[in-house]
Design an enzyme around this catalytic site. Structure first.
Site, PDB file in Angstrom:
ATOM      1  CG  ASP A 254      -2.097   0.670   1.089  1.00 27.92           C
ATOM      2  OD1 ASP A 254      -2.008   1.917   1.127  1.00 27.92           O
ATOM      3  OD2 ASP A 254      -3.317  -0.249   0.617  1.00 27.92           O
ATOM      4  CG  HIS A 279      -0.908   1.962  -3.270  1.00 26.96           C
ATOM      5  ND1 HIS A 279      -2.212   1.807  -2.795  1.00 26.96           N
ATOM      6  CD2 HIS A 279      -0.957   1.252  -3.854  1.00 26.96           C
ATOM      7  CE1 HIS A 279      -2.473   0.640  -2.737  1.00 26.96           C
ATOM      8  NE2 HIS A 279      -1.685   0.387  -3.861  1.00 26.96           N
TER       9      HIS A 279
END
Length: 456
Positions: A254, A279
């Site tokens: 993430d 991310h």
């Protein structure tokens, strides 16, 4: 190799940026006690026969009885170089020091993490069903240090269940919340330090820091798979001030770093780091408390899903301002610049708490590998205002753009982005036609860690 790189950068500090402290390289304290390992790890982690041989009690006792300014050391003994633990709590001024070659493994027993009976290791609509592996709560001067590792075992099946922590996270996509532990959660913990540790495979966020003043991360390595490890943010500072994250290497499932603005967060320096899959360097998605005085400098982003990222939405938005990204290299990212008030993962785009992005500066940024570049405000009143100074694409790959309620200011350095007209958007200044030189030399291999290499 990793620490040679760290040492070579030390001359650049103290850091000049928005953390108001003078941040210097941490020093490992003398020991108050040394605990030796009893478990011999397998390539897959802890042997099944050893899964109930917990070290929790003896580690916690050592932490409880250690003096301020000293360290509890976890050390190997011959082939024994593993510790197995449930939740631990750090104490005032005490360091947990994990020695080189040693791994602290998180237990796979959800009962150990329960906040109420049956609350952990399930999917439901409750909050905070699991305690973290390491809590740092209302203490000052605590630290986690050492050349060793912490392994959260997110991909290993829970004891007495045919499911992993990460599989619970996937199940929660259909509704509800996965009740899984985080690795380190610091709350009201001033002057907290993480130094040189490797962290792997957290069931959820690796590091969370809230309601504190003074947090230093130096030389952290986070190594978690790209896919199948949902919600495994690397480092999430929120509701705090005076944070420095430096000389670290992060790849995860993430956000590599996510600055959380659910409560006011300010004075953050993120410098001399290398991010890989993940991310990106994120702010949000919650920004309703306000985010300001942020400096990101000397950052490489190698193959992240997003690169420079500010994300929010109308249900949890607020003012994001005085944010500078300087000397950033991005390659092979589907969204190398991703500034958007249309984030949907955590709530509807429209709502009664709209975000505004202003006084955002991108300076000395180079991009390669194609992708979509987004500058998206919320509406005509709540805009995205971004200054671009020497922001250049370094190749001839294909790029697309999305502009909504945005004001872009090019210069004084050259900018060769060529966004088409967007919805209620203006570009001040002219695009350049030249292609800038590559910054491929800035992308370094992920450092070797004690873990088995992970597939992307």
């Amino acid at each position: 190799m990793r620490h040679l790189i760290l040492l070579s950068l030390a001359a650049a500090l103290p850091l000049v940026a928005q953390d108001t402290r003078t941040v210097t390289e941490p020093v490992m304290p003398p020991s108050c006690s040394v605990l030796t390992a009893r478990l011999i790890p397998l390539s897959s982690g802890i042997a099944e026969k050893d899964e109930e041989r917990l070290d929790t009690v003896r580690i916690q006792h050592a932490l409880d009885t250690c003096r301020d300014g000293r360290a509890v050391v976890l050390r190997s003994r011959g082939r024994a170089r593993a510790f197995l633990s449930g939740p631990l709590e750090l104490r005032e001024g005490v360091t947990l020091l994990i020695d080189r070659g040693v791994t602290l493994y998180a237990s796979r027993d959800p009962k150990l993490y329960e906040t109420t009976p049956g609350s952990c290791g399930v999917v439901n609509d409750q909050r905070n069903g699991c305690r973290p592996l390491i809590s740092v709560d209302h203490v000052t001067g605590a630290a986690v240090m050492g050349e060793g590792a912490i392994d959260g075992r997110g991909g290993a099946k829970l004891l007495h269940q045919d499911v992993t922590w990460w599989q619970l996270a996937e199940q929660a996509r259909a509704g509800g919340r996965q009740q899984v532990p985080r690795l380190i959660v610091a709350d009201y913990a001033n002057d907290f330090t993480i130094y040189r540790i490797t962290m792997r495979n957290s069931p959820n966020f690796h590091v969370v820091y809230n309601h504190g003043d003074g947090f230093t991360i130096w030389g952290l390595v986070i190594d978690t798979p790209r896919r199948g490890a949902r919600n495994t943010d690397g480092v999430d500072p929120g509701g705090s001030r005076n944070v420095t994250i430096t000389q670290s290497y992060i790849r995860t499932g993430d956000d590599n770093v996510a600055i959380k603005g659910g409560e006011a967060v300010s004075n953050i320096t993120i410098s001399h780091n290398h991010f890989y899959w993940g991310h990106g360097m994120s702010i949000g998605s919650e920004t309703n408390g306000g985010v300001n005085h942020i400096r990101v400098t000397d950052l490489s982003l190698d193959s992240p899903d997003s690169g420079i990222r500010i994300k929010s939405m109308g249900t949890r938005g607020g003012l994001v301002e005085d944010v500078v990204y300087d000397d950033v290299c991005i390659r092979k990212s589907p969204r190398p610049i991703d500034i958007s008030a249309s984030y949907t993962a955590n709530g509807p785009v429209k709502g009664d708490s709209p975000p505004t992005f202003r006084d955002i500066t991108l300076r000395n940024v180079r991009i390669s590998g194609g992708g979509k570049i987004l500058f998206e405000g919320y509406d005509a009143t709540h805009r995205a205002s971004v200054a671009l100074d020497n922001v250049q694409i370094t190749d001839e790959d294909a790029y697309t753009y999305s502009l909504k309620h945005a004001d872009l200011f090019f210069g004084p350095g050259p900018v060769n982005l060529k966004p088409p007209p967007g919805l209620d958007s203006k570009v001040h200044g002219d695009s350049q036609t030249s292609i800038a030189s590559s910054c491929n030399s800035r992308f370094v291999p992920f450092p070797a860690t004690p873990s088995t290499p992970l597939a992307p």
